[in-house]
Design a protein around this motif. Structure first.
Motif, PDB file in Angstrom:
ATOM      1  N   PHE A  78       0.847  -1.183   0.000  1.00 52.01           N
ATOM      2  CA  PHE A  78       0.000   0.000   0.000  1.00 52.01           C
ATOM      3  C   PHE A  78       0.884   1.235   0.000  1.00 52.01           C
ATOM      4  N   GLY A  79       0.340   2.326  -0.524  1.00 48.10           N
ATOM      5  CA  GLY A  79       1.061   3.588  -0.534  1.00 48.10           C
ATOM      6  C   GLY A  79       0.081   4.739  -0.470  1.00 48.10           C
ATOM      7  N   SER A  80       0.640   5.937  -0.339  1.00 50.34           N
ATOM      8  CA  SER A  80      -0.214   7.129  -0.321  1.00 50.34           C
ATOM      9  C   SER A  80       0.539   8.297  -0.932  1.00 50.34           C
ATOM     10  N   TYR A  81      -0.231   9.262  -1.397  1.00 48.02           N
ATOM     11  CA  TYR A  81       0.325  10.506  -1.913  1.00 48.02           C
ATOM     12  C   TYR A  81      -0.044  11.634  -0.958  1.00 48.02           C
ATOM     13  N   ASN A  82       0.673  12.741  -1.070  1.00 42.27           N
ATOM     14  CA  ASN A  82       0.416  13.891  -0.199  1.00 42.27           C
ATOM     15  C   ASN A  82      -0.981  14.474  -0.352  1.00 42.27           C
ATOM     16  N   GLY A  84      -3.715  12.942  -0.270  1.00 36.04           N
ATOM     17  CA  GLY A  84      -4.716  12.133   0.426  1.00 36.04           C
ATOM     18  C   GLY A  84      -5.121  10.878  -0.307  1.00 36.04           C
ATOM     19  N   ALA A  85      -4.411  10.523  -1.368  1.00 39.83           N
ATOM     20  CA  ALA A  85      -4.718   9.282  -2.091  1.00 39.83           C
ATOM     21  C   ALA A  85      -4.100   8.099  -1.347  1.00 39.83           C
ATOM     22  N   PHE A  86      -4.854   7.013  -1.286  1.00 39.90           N
ATOM     23  CA  PHE A  86      -4.391   5.760  -0.696  1.00 39.90           C
ATOM     24  C   PHE A  86      -4.553   4.690  -1.770  1.00 39.90           C
ATOM     25  N   TYR A  87      -3.502   3.913  -2.015  1.00 36.50           N
ATOM     26  CA  TYR A  87      -3.525   3.024  -3.172  1.00 36.50           C
ATOM     27  C   TYR A  87      -2.763   1.729  -2.918  1.00 36.50           C
ATOM     28  N   ILE A  88      -2.961   0.789  -3.856  1.00 38.91           N
ATOM     29  CA  ILE A  88      -2.223  -0.468  -3.878  1.00 38.91           C
ATOM     30  C   ILE A  88      -1.129  -0.312  -4.929  1.00 38.91           C
ATOM     31  N   ALA A  89       0.099  -0.689  -4.555  1.00 40.89           N
ATOM     32  CA  ALA A  89       1.254  -0.487  -5.431  1.00 40.89           C
ATOM     33  C   ALA A  89       1.805  -1.828  -5.935  1.00 40.89           C
ATOM     34  N   PRO A  90       2.368  -1.813  -7.138  1.00 37.00           N
ATOM     35  CA  PRO A  90       3.002  -3.019  -7.670  1.00 37.00           C
ATOM     36  C   PRO A  90       4.391  -3.220  -7.071  1.00 37.00           C
ATOM     37  N   ASN A 118       2.205   8.356 -14.836  1.00 42.12           N
ATOM     38  CA  ASN A 118       3.441   7.608 -15.058  1.00 42.12           C
ATOM     39  C   ASN A 118       3.840   6.799 -13.832  1.00 42.12           C
ATOM     40  N   ASP A 119       2.938   6.734 -12.843  1.00 42.24           N
ATOM     41  CA  ASP A 119       3.207   5.974 -11.626  1.00 42.24           C
ATOM     42  C   ASP A 119       2.091   4.939 -11.453  1.00 42.24           C
ATOM     43  N   PRO A 120       2.333   3.693 -11.867  1.00 41.81           N
ATOM     44  CA  PRO A 120       1.260   2.698 -11.809  1.00 41.81           C
ATOM     45  C   PRO A 120       0.810   2.411 -10.380  1.00 41.81           C
ATOM     46  N   HIS A 121      -0.487   2.547 -10.155  1.00 41.41           N
ATOM     47  CA  HIS A 121      -1.075   2.268  -8.846  1.00 41.41           C
ATOM     48  C   HIS A 121      -2.571   2.033  -9.020  1.00 41.41           C
ATOM     49  N   MET A 122      -3.176   1.382  -8.060  1.00 48.19           N
ATOM     50  CA  MET A 122      -4.605   1.107  -8.070  1.00 48.19           C
ATOM     51  C   MET A 122      -5.214   1.829  -6.865  1.00 48.19           C
ATOM     52  N   PHE A 140      -5.448  -1.426   6.516  1.00 47.79           N
ATOM     53  CA  PHE A 140      -4.927  -2.246   5.434  1.00 47.79           C
ATOM     54  C   PHE A 140      -3.409  -2.326   5.497  1.00 47.79           C
ATOM     55  N   ASN A 141      -2.899  -3.523   5.733  1.00 46.27           N
ATOM     56  CA  ASN A 141      -1.446  -3.665   5.768  1.00 46.27           C
ATOM     57  C   ASN A 141      -0.942  -4.862   4.987  1.00 46.27           C
ATOM     58  N   GLU A 142      -1.853  -5.714   4.496  1.00 43.90           N
ATOM     59  CA  GLU A 142      -1.430  -6.858   3.686  1.00 43.90           C
ATOM     60  C   GLU A 142      -2.268  -6.948   2.428  1.00 43.90           C
ATOM     61  N   VAL A 143      -1.587  -7.135   1.305  1.00 47.11           N
ATOM     62  CA  VAL A 143      -2.264  -7.320   0.028  1.00 47.11           C
ATOM     63  C   VAL A 143      -1.326  -8.110  -0.888  1.00 47.11           C
ATOM     64  N   ASP A 144      -1.881  -8.956  -1.719  1.00 47.85           N
ATOM     65  CA  ASP A 144      -1.057  -9.685  -2.677  1.00 47.85           C
ATOM     66  C   ASP A 144      -1.937 -10.109  -3.852  1.00 47.85           C
ATOM     67  N   PHE A 145      -2.053  -9.214  -4.819  1.00 48.05           N
ATOM     68  CA  PHE A 145      -2.809  -9.505  -6.036  1.00 48.05           C
ATOM     69  C   PHE A 145      -1.824  -9.873  -7.134  1.00 48.05           C
ATOM     70  N   ARG A 146      -2.128 -10.957  -7.847  1.00 52.72           N
ATOM     71  CA  ARG A 146      -1.306 -11.373  -8.982  1.00 52.72           C
ATOM     72  C   ARG A 146      -2.239 -11.588 -10.165  1.00 52.72           C
ATOM     73  N   PHE A 147      -1.866 -11.031 -11.307  1.00 56.51           N
ATOM     74  CA  PHE A 147      -2.673 -11.210 -12.509  1.00 56.51           C
ATOM     75  C   PHE A 147      -1.838 -10.938 -13.749  1.00 56.51           C
ATOM     76  N   MET A 148      -2.358 -11.380 -14.883  1.00 51.89           N
ATOM     77  CA  MET A 148      -1.707 -11.107 -16.160  1.00 51.89           C
ATOM     78  C   MET A 148      -2.282  -9.813 -16.723  1.00 51.89           C
ATOM     79  N   CYS A 149      -1.411  -8.892 -17.020  1.00 54.23           N
ATOM     80  CA  CYS A 149      -1.826  -7.684 -17.727  1.00 54.23           C
ATOM     81  C   CYS A 149      -1.728  -8.038 -19.199  1.00 54.23           C
ATOM     82  N   ASP A 150      -2.886  -8.314 -19.800  1.00 54.54           N
ATOM     83  CA  ASP A 150      -2.892  -8.767 -21.187  1.00 54.54           C
ATOM     84  C   ASP A 150      -3.798  -7.934 -22.085  1.00 54.54           C
ATOM     85  N   HIS A 151      -4.200  -6.759 -21.580  1.00 52.16           N
ATOM     86  CA  HIS A 151      -5.011  -5.842 -22.384  1.00 52.16           C
ATOM     87  C   HIS A 151      -5.096  -4.490 -21.680  1.00 52.16           C
TER      88      HIS A 151
END
Length: 184
Positions: A78-82, A84-90, A118-122, A140-151
């Motif tokens: 997880f990450g955040s921007y100044n 106030g955005a909170f996001y999931i990071a690769p 230019n900064d990939p995040h969800m 939120f302190n644990e996350v682990d999403f895995r997927f194929m980026c195919d489109h």
């Protein structure tokens, strides 16, 4: 008339569902927030376009994506921007691959005015107060999403629901385009 569009990476349905549950849990704790109803995605850019211009952009996307090779993505922090955005990071490897896709698309597409990322995040939430952001970090302190980026997808903004909706998908076919020299 011009509509608002976005080109994005759309994860599989199980990731979209998991992120939706995270947003609902955060909403229970801190109340409504920006991006609460937005489906999980990684924004590449946003732009305004007429229907005619959009058809040309779709042709460009088909051509560019045809040459992309699907990449394995892992989003595990997880990450955040100044702001106030909170996001999931690769992870670092996924970030490099996603950045390359985003940069290539943003540099190659002939779209006059676009807001690029230019900064990939969800994103989970945007414009959270410092207190709400602190709560999100606690929850939120644990996350682990895995997927194929195919489109990638084009999403159109729907003013009635104030959200973007996917209108078309562009698959990565791993078929590099011909260079000029090989055609002659």
């Amino acid at each position: 008339m011009q509509n608002l569009y976005s080109i994005a990476i759309s994860p599989p349905d199980d990731v979209i569902s998991s992120v939706k549950h995270m947003k609902e849990d955060l909403n229970k704790e801190v109340g409504w927030f920006n991006s609460k109803n937005s489906k999980a995605h990684i924004t590449i850019n946003e732009f305004k376009s007429s229907e005619l211009q959009l058809e040309n952009i779709k042709k460009q996307l088909t051509y560019i994506c045809n040459g992309f090779e699907p990449v394995s993505v892992r989003m595990n922090s997880f990450g955040s921007y100044n702001n106030g955005a909170f996001y999931i990071a690769p992870d670092n490897c996924s970030k490099m691959c996603l950045k390359a896709i985003m940069k290539h698309l943003n540099n190659s597409l002939c779209i006059e005015e676009k807001k690029t990322s230019n900064d990939p995040h969800m994103s989970i939430a945007r414009r959270l107060s410092p207190q709400a952001l602190g709560k999100a970090k606690e929850m939120f302190n644990e996350v682990d999403f895995r997927f194929m980026c195919d489109h990638v997808v084009i999403r159109q903004f729907n003013p009635d629901i104030k959200q973007f909706e996917i209108i078309e998908r562009f698959p990565f076919n791993n078929k590099p385009s011909y260079s000029r020299g090989t055609l002659f």
